[in-house]
Design an enzyme around this catalytic site. Structure first.
Site, PDB file in Angstrom:
ATOM      1  N   GLY A 214       3.343  -4.824  -6.654  1.00 10.54           N
ATOM      2  CA  GLY A 214       2.039  -5.235  -7.161  1.00 10.54           C
ATOM      3  C   GLY A 214       0.946  -4.564  -6.359  1.00 10.54           C
TER       4      GLY A 214
ATOM      5  N   GLY B 190      -1.058  -4.451  -3.762  1.00 13.08           N
ATOM      6  CA  GLY B 190      -1.211  -5.138  -2.491  1.00 13.08           C
ATOM      7  C   GLY B 190      -2.501  -4.842  -1.768  1.00 13.08           C
ATOM      8  NE  ARG B 191      -2.810   0.908   0.207  1.00 13.86           N
ATOM      9  CZ  ARG B 191      -2.926   2.004   0.935  1.00 13.86           C
ATOM     10  NH1 ARG B 191      -3.764   2.028   1.953  1.00 13.86           N
ATOM     11  NH2 ARG B 191      -2.219   3.081   0.659  1.00 13.86           N
TER      12      ARG B 191
ATOM     13  CE  LYS C  66      -4.033   3.874  -2.326  1.00 18.99           C
ATOM     14  NZ  LYS C  66      -3.311   5.118  -2.670  1.00 18.99           N
TER      15      LYS C  66
ATOM     16  N   GLY D  84      -4.228  -5.239   3.264  1.00 21.53           N
ATOM     17  CA  GLY D  84      -4.903  -4.883   2.027  1.00 21.53           C
ATOM     18  C   GLY D  84      -5.956  -3.805   2.164  1.00 21.53           C
TER      19      GLY D  84
ATOM     20  NE  ARG E 151      -5.537   4.842  -7.979  1.00 19.15           N
ATOM     21  CZ  ARG E 151      -4.409   4.624  -7.308  1.00 19.15           C
ATOM     22  NH1 ARG E 151      -3.920   5.561  -6.511  1.00 19.15           N
ATOM     23  NH2 ARG E 151      -3.788   3.469  -7.404  1.00 19.15           N
TER      24      ARG E 151
ATOM     25  NE  ARG F  27       0.864   0.710 -11.006  1.00 20.63           N
ATOM     26  CZ  ARG F  27       0.319   1.302  -9.949  1.00 20.63           C
ATOM     27  NH1 ARG F  27       1.027   2.179  -9.275  1.00 20.63           N
ATOM     28  NH2 ARG F  27      -0.895   1.005  -9.559  1.00 20.63           N
TER      29      ARG F  27
ATOM     30  CG  ASP G 100       5.945   1.936  -7.165  1.00 20.26           C
ATOM     31  OD1 ASP G 100       7.119   2.289  -6.949  1.00 20.26           O
ATOM     32  OD2 ASP G 100       5.045   2.016  -6.318  1.00 20.26           O
ATOM     33  CG  ASN G 101       3.808   5.840  -6.710  1.00 19.91           C
ATOM     34  OD1 ASN G 101       2.916   5.006  -6.825  1.00 19.91           O
ATOM     35  ND2 ASN G 101       4.384   6.103  -5.549  1.00 19.91           N
TER      36      ASN G 101
END
Length: 478
Positions: free
Chosen positions: A83, A85-86, A106, A119, A169, A176, A245-246
């Site tokens: 998830g 996270g930051r 981010k 985070g 971003r 994803r 996840d990327n």
């Protein structure tokens, strides 16, 4: 030009297992250090107004559409629930011409998915992401982009104290492969269906009413990833952390933490400090792309057929297209890089032999194609070798067979061979200067990288090869 964001959040139509809407974590002393005026203009936003009001980009002001995403991911082959996270999604900005993009912060602070982390993000990695994403965009490779970097005024601990920073971003979406893995693992078939419908509406709206839209959707993702990874290979780009996840459903690249561009050509090149086994080495990237797509197909199986056998057949039909599509994009691109614009039998062998010569002579990847483009044959490290002379003769014969003047061939080759890439040592110098408070080198390298096919630029960034005094390693900066 408008000064207002136009945020929506179609992602929030999904069940709340897909996101968290926790509190924001403001910073006391934010400073804008990098800003992308051209990107702001393309979003229909007034750059000067955004620069004067940075609270939103610093995570100090919450939107009605903000959330953090849940997702899973195969990280170096191991499936983990993850998830944001930051990261905090500000929302989906709809531009004046109707284009929808995600806008994400981010390094904005801890979320439900932080797993004990703070985070936050360090300045250096955020500057790197800004540089690399702009370089990729200028090279014509689908990518997320960076709108801004905010220095938070806070110190964070990353092997010692570092300047904190927040990156804004912008991406077509942040859906994803790992989002689908999360839906299949933590949700139900209905959740997978709902997520797939959101993805189709977002990226493939022409499929909305198609009776076999789930199969076609998988096929579209396969096509986009085959083209993306072929483009990476053609410019010598090594992502470094191709976890599921990327991998964006959109076919855009993301997460440029431990990435780098190859200097000396070798197919086994690895830069990431955490990729000790070479899973994501340059030569492995096409295979990892196929592996990741198979993980996506697994999540879609309940949607692809009445029986498991039927669903597997449908999935395999689409997955087997990946290799064909990748090879077509890659070998066509490679032929273009050596000036062959209509592929013929024997061309693939010709380019394969060139790559062998480059590897054996430790040739610089980008500069080899640059030298071929400019006709600077004497600068090639294999030019005086017997097998090098044989290759050059075969190449010249093949070029002559096209019937094009040399100047026309060179002019067209420039469209496929960048004169400049983000050289690792130059990127590091820019980052180190930024960490000292000097963003001049970052702005300078960005100016050059935003015009990568310009052979008329006179700059140290264009022709200078890398120093060979040390093995280059990258770090994710998490």
């Amino acid at each position: 030009m408008t000064t207002d964001w136009n945020f929506e959040a179609t992602y929030l139509e999904l069940r709340d297992i897909f996101y968290d809407r926790g509190p924001i974590h403001p910073v006391d002393n934010p400073t804008l250090v990098l800003f992308n005026d051209a990107l702001a203009a393309s979003l229909g936003l007034d750059a000067q107004s955004l620069k004067q009001d940075i609270d939103l980009l610093a995570g100090n002001r919450q939107t009605e559409t903000s959330f953090s995403q849940a997702y899973a991911g195969h990280q170096f082959g191991n499936l983990t629930m993850l998830g944001d996270g930051r990261a905090l999604m500000l929302g989906e900005h709809v531009t004046p011409n109707g284009k929808r993009v995600d806008v994400q912060l981010k390094g904005s602070g801890p979320t439900e998915y932080s797993r004990g982390g703070d985070g936050r993000a360090a300045l250096g990695p955020m500057v790197r992401e800004f540089i690399i994403s702009e370089a990729m965009h200028a090279l014509g490779i689908p990518t997320n982009r960076a709108l801004a970097v905010i220095q938070t005024g806070e110190a964070i601990m990353r092997q010692g104290p570092k300047h904190g920073a927040i990156l804004t971003r912008v991406a077509s979406s942040h859906l994803r492969v790992g989002t689908f893995q999360f839906a299949a693992g933590a949700g139900s078939i209905d959740d997978v269906i709902a997520l797939t419908e959101v993805a189709i509406k977002r990226h493939d709206p022409d499929l909305i009413d198609a009776p076999n839209r789930y199969e076609q959707f998988l096929g579209r993702v396969v096509e986009r990833q085959a083209r993306l990874i072929a483009n990476w290979q053609l410019v010598g780009f090594i992502h470094g952390v191709m976890n599921t996840d990327n991998m964006f459903i959109s076919g855009e690249g993301l997460d440029y933490g431990p990435c780098a561009f190859m200097d000396t050509y070798h197919p086994e090149t690895v830069f990431s400090s955490i990729d000790r086994e070479g899973r994501y080495a340059y030569a492995n990237q096409p295979y990892i792309g196929s592996w990741n797509l198979a993980r996506l197909a697994e999540t879609l199986l309940p949607l692809l057929g009445e029986t498991k056998e039927e669903a597997v057949d449908v999935a395999n039909k689409q997955l087997t297209r990946y290799t064909e599509l990748y090879k077509e994009a890659y070998f066509t691109g490679l032929a273009h890089k050596i000036g062959l614009f209509v592929r013929k039998d024997g061309d693939d062998e010709l380019t394969d032999e060139l790559l062998r010569l480059m590897m054996e002579t430790e040739a610089d990847y980008t500069n080899t194609f640059r030298s071929l483009t400019l006709g600077e044959i004497e600068s090639l490290p294999f030019a005086t070798r017997k097998d090098g002379k044989v290759w050059l003769g075969a190449w010249r014969k093949r070029l002559n067979g096209q019937g094009l003047p040399d100047e026309d061939v060179s002019r067209i080759m420039r469209q496929y061979n960048p004169a400049v890439i983000p050289r690792n040592h130059h990127v590091e110098k820019a980052i180190q200067a930024a960490e000292r408070g000097d963003f001049g080198p970052t702005e300078a390298i960005l100016t050059i990288l935003r015009d990568p096919y310009n052979y008329d630029q006179s700059s140290e960034y264009v022709s200078a090869g890398p120093p060979r005094t040390y093995p280059y390693q990258t770090f994710c900066g998490t």
